[in-house]
Design an enzyme around this catalytic site. Structure first.
Site, PDB file in Angstrom:
ATOM      1  N   GLU A 100      29.370  24.225 -27.674  1.00 52.88           N
ATOM      2  CA  GLU A 100      27.929  24.055 -27.429  1.00 52.88           C
ATOM      3  C   GLU A 100      27.370  25.263 -26.684  1.00 52.88           C
ATOM      4  O   GLU A 100      28.112  25.979 -26.018  1.00 52.88           O
ATOM      5  CB  GLU A 100      27.725  22.803 -26.547  1.00 52.88           C
ATOM      6  CG  GLU A 100      27.152  21.610 -27.282  1.00 52.88           C
ATOM      7  CD  GLU A 100      25.657  21.720 -27.567  1.00 52.88           C
ATOM      8  OE1 GLU A 100      25.160  22.832 -27.831  1.00 52.88           O
ATOM      9  OE2 GLU A 100      24.992  20.675 -27.529  1.00 52.88           O
ATOM     10  N   ASP A 101      26.082  25.450 -26.761  1.00 51.38           N
ATOM     11  CA  ASP A 101      25.453  26.517 -25.978  1.00 51.38           C
ATOM     12  C   ASP A 101      25.256  26.078 -24.523  1.00 51.38           C
ATOM     13  O   ASP A 101      25.709  26.726 -23.601  1.00 51.38           O
ATOM     14  CB  ASP A 101      24.118  26.950 -26.607  1.00 51.38           C
ATOM     15  CG  ASP A 101      23.120  25.805 -26.735  1.00 51.38           C
ATOM     16  OD1 ASP A 101      23.525  24.628 -26.771  1.00 51.38           O
ATOM     17  OD2 ASP A 101      21.906  26.074 -26.806  1.00 51.38           O
ATOM     18  N   ASP A 104      22.921  20.220 -20.659  1.00 44.72           N
ATOM     19  CA  ASP A 104      21.786  20.072 -19.751  1.00 44.72           C
ATOM     20  C   ASP A 104      21.778  18.619 -19.270  1.00 44.72           C
ATOM     21  O   ASP A 104      22.534  18.268 -18.372  1.00 44.72           O
ATOM     22  CB  ASP A 104      20.539  20.466 -20.554  1.00 44.72           C
ATOM     23  CG  ASP A 104      19.259  20.502 -19.752  1.00 44.72           C
ATOM     24  OD1 ASP A 104      19.318  20.689 -18.541  1.00 44.72           O
ATOM     25  OD2 ASP A 104      18.181  20.335 -20.365  1.00 44.72           O
ATOM     26  N   PHE A 153      14.779  27.336 -17.653  1.00 43.88           N
ATOM     27  CA  PHE A 153      14.867  27.431 -19.110  1.00 43.88           C
ATOM     28  C   PHE A 153      15.361  28.826 -19.475  1.00 43.88           C
ATOM     29  O   PHE A 153      14.771  29.821 -19.061  1.00 43.88           O
ATOM     30  CB  PHE A 153      13.513  27.148 -19.749  1.00 43.88           C
ATOM     31  CG  PHE A 153      13.625  26.894 -21.227  1.00 43.88           C
ATOM     32  CD1 PHE A 153      13.996  25.640 -21.692  1.00 43.88           C
ATOM     33  CD2 PHE A 153      13.385  27.909 -22.136  1.00 43.88           C
ATOM     34  CE1 PHE A 153      14.127  25.405 -23.058  1.00 43.88           C
ATOM     35  CE2 PHE A 153      13.506  27.674 -23.507  1.00 43.88           C
ATOM     36  CZ  PHE A 153      13.871  26.422 -23.966  1.00 43.88           C
ATOM     37  N   ARG A 166      16.510  34.813 -29.643  1.00 47.90           N
ATOM     38  CA  ARG A 166      17.922  34.591 -29.959  1.00 47.90           C
ATOM     39  C   ARG A 166      18.695  35.906 -29.992  1.00 47.90           C
ATOM     40  O   ARG A 166      19.901  35.943 -29.768  1.00 47.90           O
ATOM     41  CB  ARG A 166      18.075  33.958 -31.353  1.00 47.90           C
ATOM     42  CG  ARG A 166      17.600  32.541 -31.461  1.00 47.90           C
ATOM     43  CD  ARG A 166      18.020  32.001 -32.833  1.00 47.90           C
ATOM     44  NE  ARG A 166      17.249  30.830 -33.216  1.00 47.90           N
ATOM     45  CZ  ARG A 166      17.523  29.587 -32.823  1.00 47.90           C
ATOM     46  NH1 ARG A 166      18.543  29.368 -32.036  1.00 47.90           N
ATOM     47  NH2 ARG A 166      16.779  28.591 -33.216  1.00 47.90           N
TER      48      ARG A 166
HETATM   49  P1  5GP Z   1      20.849  18.044 -23.366  1.00 49.97           P
HETATM   50  O1  5GP Z   1      20.924  17.070 -24.493  1.00 49.97           O
HETATM   51  O2  5GP Z   1      22.159  18.243 -22.629  1.00 49.97           O
HETATM   52  O3  5GP Z   1      19.715  17.757 -22.426  1.00 49.97           O
HETATM   53  O4  5GP Z   1      20.438  19.405 -23.949  1.00 49.97           O
HETATM   54  C1  5GP Z   1      21.292  20.104 -24.697  1.00 49.97           C
HETATM   55  C2  5GP Z   1      20.565  21.056 -25.593  1.00 49.97           C
HETATM   56  O5  5GP Z   1      19.229  21.348 -25.162  1.00 49.97           O
HETATM   57  C3  5GP Z   1      21.309  22.354 -25.541  1.00 49.97           C
HETATM   58  O6  5GP Z   1      22.345  22.388 -26.476  1.00 49.97           O
HETATM   59  C4  5GP Z   1      20.229  23.341 -25.841  1.00 49.97           C
HETATM   60  O7  5GP Z   1      20.128  23.492 -27.230  1.00 49.97           O
HETATM   61  C5  5GP Z   1      18.977  22.704 -25.288  1.00 49.97           C
HETATM   62  N1  5GP Z   1      18.679  23.296 -23.974  1.00 49.97           N
HETATM   63  C6  5GP Z   1      18.996  22.839 -22.754  1.00 49.97           C
HETATM   64  N2  5GP Z   1      18.595  23.688 -21.796  1.00 49.97           N
HETATM   65  C7  5GP Z   1      18.036  24.726 -22.450  1.00 49.97           C
HETATM   66  C8  5GP Z   1      17.467  25.952 -22.028  1.00 49.97           C
HETATM   67  O8  5GP Z   1      17.384  26.294 -20.835  1.00 49.97           O
HETATM   68  N3  5GP Z   1      17.004  26.767 -23.005  1.00 49.97           N
HETATM   69  C9  5GP Z   1      17.064  26.441 -24.336  1.00 49.97           C
HETATM   70  N4  5GP Z   1      16.561  27.302 -25.200  1.00 49.97           N
HETATM   71  N5  5GP Z   1      17.601  25.312 -24.767  1.00 49.97           N
HETATM   72  C10 5GP Z   1      18.085  24.463 -23.836  1.00 49.97           C
HETATM   73 MG    MG Z   2      22.132  23.130 -28.404  1.00 50.53          MG
END
Ligand code: 5GP
Ligand code: MG
Length: 175
Positions: A100-101, A104, A153, A166
């Protein structure tokens, strides 16, 4: 929000990402040597990290691509996770590592892990480039993480804001 690349605030340098990805690759290689490994790339934002990471894993493995989307055009998660897992690659009895990237709130990772668990892999683990622990709402076992980052963010290194940035080398914070 209208953001131009001059407004971005640097967070991680390309060199430190490269070094950390090499470390992660070495650890993952040690862990999975001799095992039937399947690496799952979570599209779209993990694609750059995935491409670099797999080149640091000199083992035979298969790649699976999953698409997850929880963000609309803004910077807040909708809380709803849309998931599209390519199930043509059998996962049963195999060692699956999800790449995963960012973790959050943990909702996306949780949804992906649950979906894969249903395929009865021999083992299942999660690797994320970035971890925002202060934002966690759902508990997820994060076996490998590149960097802990603050509640900001971020963009760059495959991670976008409305499909922009990106291509930026390194990781940056929106102002
Ligand atoms: P979660 O479901 O854990 O809240 O969010 C996961 C996904 O939200 C990550 O895989 C990512 O794609 C997106 N995300 C969370 N934080 C950020 C951020 O700071 N920047 C961006 N561009 N995407 C985020
Ligand atoms: Mg993601």
């Amino acid at each position: 929000m209208d953001v131009s690349s001059e407004d971005l605030v640097p967070l991680l340098e390309p060199g430190e990402i490269r070094a950390r990805v090499a470390e992660l690759g070495a650890e993952i290689t040690r862990e999975y040597r001799g095992r039937d490994l399947v690496l799952v790339c979570v599209l779209r934002a993990a694609v750059v990290f995935f491409a670099d990471l797999i080149r640091e894993i000199p083992l035979p493995f298969r790649c699976v691509f999953a698409r997850a989307a929880s963000y609309g055009g803004g910077t807040e998660s909708s809380g709803q996770v849309e998931l599209d897992l390519d199930v043509r690659e059998p996962l049963e009895g195999r060692h699956v590592l999800v790449v995963e990237d960012i973790v959050d709130t943990g909702r996306t990772a949780r949804a992906i892990l649950d979906a894969i668990e249903a395929h009865r892999p021999a083992s299942l683990a999660l690797c994320a480039l970035l971890d925002k622990p202060s934002r966690r709402e759902v508990d997820v076992p994060l076996r490998w993480r590149g960097f802990e980052v603050p509640d900001r963010f971020v963009v760059g290194y495959g991670i976008d804001f409305d499909d922009r940035f990106r291509d930026r080398p390194g990781v940056w914070m929106l102002p």
